[in-house]
Design an enzyme around this catalytic site. Structure first.
Site, PDB file in Angstrom:
ATOM      1  N   GLU A   6       0.848  -1.179   0.000  1.00 50.89           N
ATOM      2  CA  GLU A   6       0.000   0.000   0.000  1.00 50.89           C
ATOM      3  C   GLU A   6       0.893   1.242   0.000  1.00 50.89           C
ATOM      4  OE1 GLU A   6      -3.131  -0.283   2.949  1.00 50.89           O
ATOM      5  OE2 GLU A   6      -3.066  -2.470   2.878  1.00 50.89           O
ATOM      6  N   LYS A  38      -0.447   3.944  -5.156  1.00 53.24           N
ATOM      7  CA  LYS A  38       0.419   2.776  -5.016  1.00 53.24           C
ATOM      8  C   LYS A  38       1.342   2.593  -6.228  1.00 53.24           C
ATOM      9  CE  LYS A  38      -3.377   0.500  -2.546  1.00 53.24           C
ATOM     10  NZ  LYS A  38      -4.289  -0.670  -2.525  1.00 53.24           N
ATOM     11  N   HIS A  49      10.768 -15.826 -11.577  1.00 50.27           N
ATOM     12  CA  HIS A  49      10.005 -14.733 -10.997  1.00 50.27           C
ATOM     13  C   HIS A  49      10.496 -13.341 -11.403  1.00 50.27           C
ATOM     14  CE1 HIS A  49       8.107 -17.877  -8.881  1.00 50.27           C
ATOM     15  NE2 HIS A  49       9.058 -18.077  -7.975  1.00 50.27           N
ATOM     16  N   ARG A  62       3.511 -13.631  -8.376  1.00 55.75           N
ATOM     17  CA  ARG A  62       2.148 -13.895  -8.852  1.00 55.75           C
ATOM     18  C   ARG A  62       1.769 -13.111 -10.100  1.00 55.75           C
ATOM     19  NH1 ARG A  62      -2.175 -14.369  -4.119  1.00 55.75           N
ATOM     20  NH2 ARG A  62      -3.274 -15.291  -5.890  1.00 55.75           N
TER      21      ARG A  62
END
Length: 295
Positions: free
Chosen positions: A3, A53, A115, A134
């Site tokens: 955040e 953000k 990644h 992800r």
């Protein structure tokens, strides 16, 4: 998901490291979210800013991208630039998503492991590397202030530390919707950068039930405004919150998780009144609050 405090912590660390450095090479994962990374090749970083953000890294020396009008409220690291002025140049925009991590490595090329989603080789022998397990993050190269292709960024509300974000603005935005007050805060349209962790914390500090819908009076708006500003400021001072993936630029964890009053404390006693905290899923987000303190 990182955040505002986490992104601001990274911004502050990146600014002195990147400003004045030129991108010599770059690579981006071929997916649509990262493929634009090489568009920064040849550009020299002029600043590292933030909006909500998002990290906004100014680049000079690139051609082919027209200058654009900035989004109102566009946060810059240089106070000499007003949000109403016309800005020229290019921006490298980075959103960390849920698991994105930026680091500086002493290498001019980076092995695109499972990644690594993007990297930028700098003229001092280091590379800025973006890992994202992800793949919910995002990289874009756009005209400076031209965010029409980034709908979420373009629609952000005021920054919580900007003079334009007042209790009146907060109250007006919340009372204009029928959604639960926490859901309204997370929309990013009333205030930019507030996410699940700090919304829970601010609502607890202000004594407001996160399920409340509209009808926010002036006194409560004043309390909530102050709580939002204070919580975010405190979290920035402690390097943000690390629950799992978030790391600072040098790989360290944040420290604000040690100060959380409600988030992640379901069933534990409220530190203010001793009542067991309760947790529900509110509009798909886990929400924790005190049924006695928050009305």
């Amino acid at each position: 998901m990182p955040e505002l405090p986490e992104v601001e912590t990274i911004r502050a660390a990146l600014a002195p490291e990147l400003t004045g450095r030129t991108v010599l090479e770059a690579w981006g994962h071929p997916s649509a979210k990262f493929v634009q990374a090489p568009g920064a090749i040849g550009g020299t970083f002029t600043e590292v800013g933030r909006r909500g953000k998002y990290l906004l890294m100014g680049l000079a020396g690139l051609s082919g991208l027209d200058e654009a009008e900035p989004v109102p409220g566009h946060l810059r690291t240089s106070s000499a630039e007003s949000s109403g002025s016309r800005l020229s140049g290019t921006e490298l925009v980075v959103h960390l998503g849920m698991t994105g991590v930026l680091s500086l490595q002493h290498a001019t090329t980076v092995d695109p492991s499972a990644h690594v989603r993007a990297w930028w080789a700098l003229d001092d022998g280091r590379s800025l590397v973006f890992n994202d397990v992800r793949r919910f993050g995002r990289v874009a190269v756009v005209p400076r202030g031209g965010h029409s292709s980034l709908a979420t960024l373009a629609a952000l509300g005021p920054e919580p530390f900007d003079p334009g974000f007042t209790p009146t603005v907060l109250r007006r935005g919340i009372n204009a919707t029928t959604r639960a007050i926490k859901t309204a805060l997370l929309s990013q349209r009333i205030v930019a950068g507030l996410g699940n962790i700090y919304a829970d914390e601010a609502l607890w500090r202000a004594g407001i039930d996160p399920r409340r819908r509209g009808g926010l009076g002036a006194r409560r708006a004043e309390a909530l405004h102050g709580a939002i500003v204070d919580v975010l400021g405190d979290a920035i001072g402690r390097g943000g919150t690390t629950l799992r993936d978030y790391r600072t630029l040098d790989g360290a964890t944040g420290n604000y998780q040690q100060r959380l009053e409600v988030y992640g404390r379901n069933g534990r006693p409220c530190v203010r009144c001793g009542t067991a905290l309760r947790s529900i899923t509110l509009d798909a987000r886990t929400t924790t609050w005190c049924v006695r303190c928050q009305r």
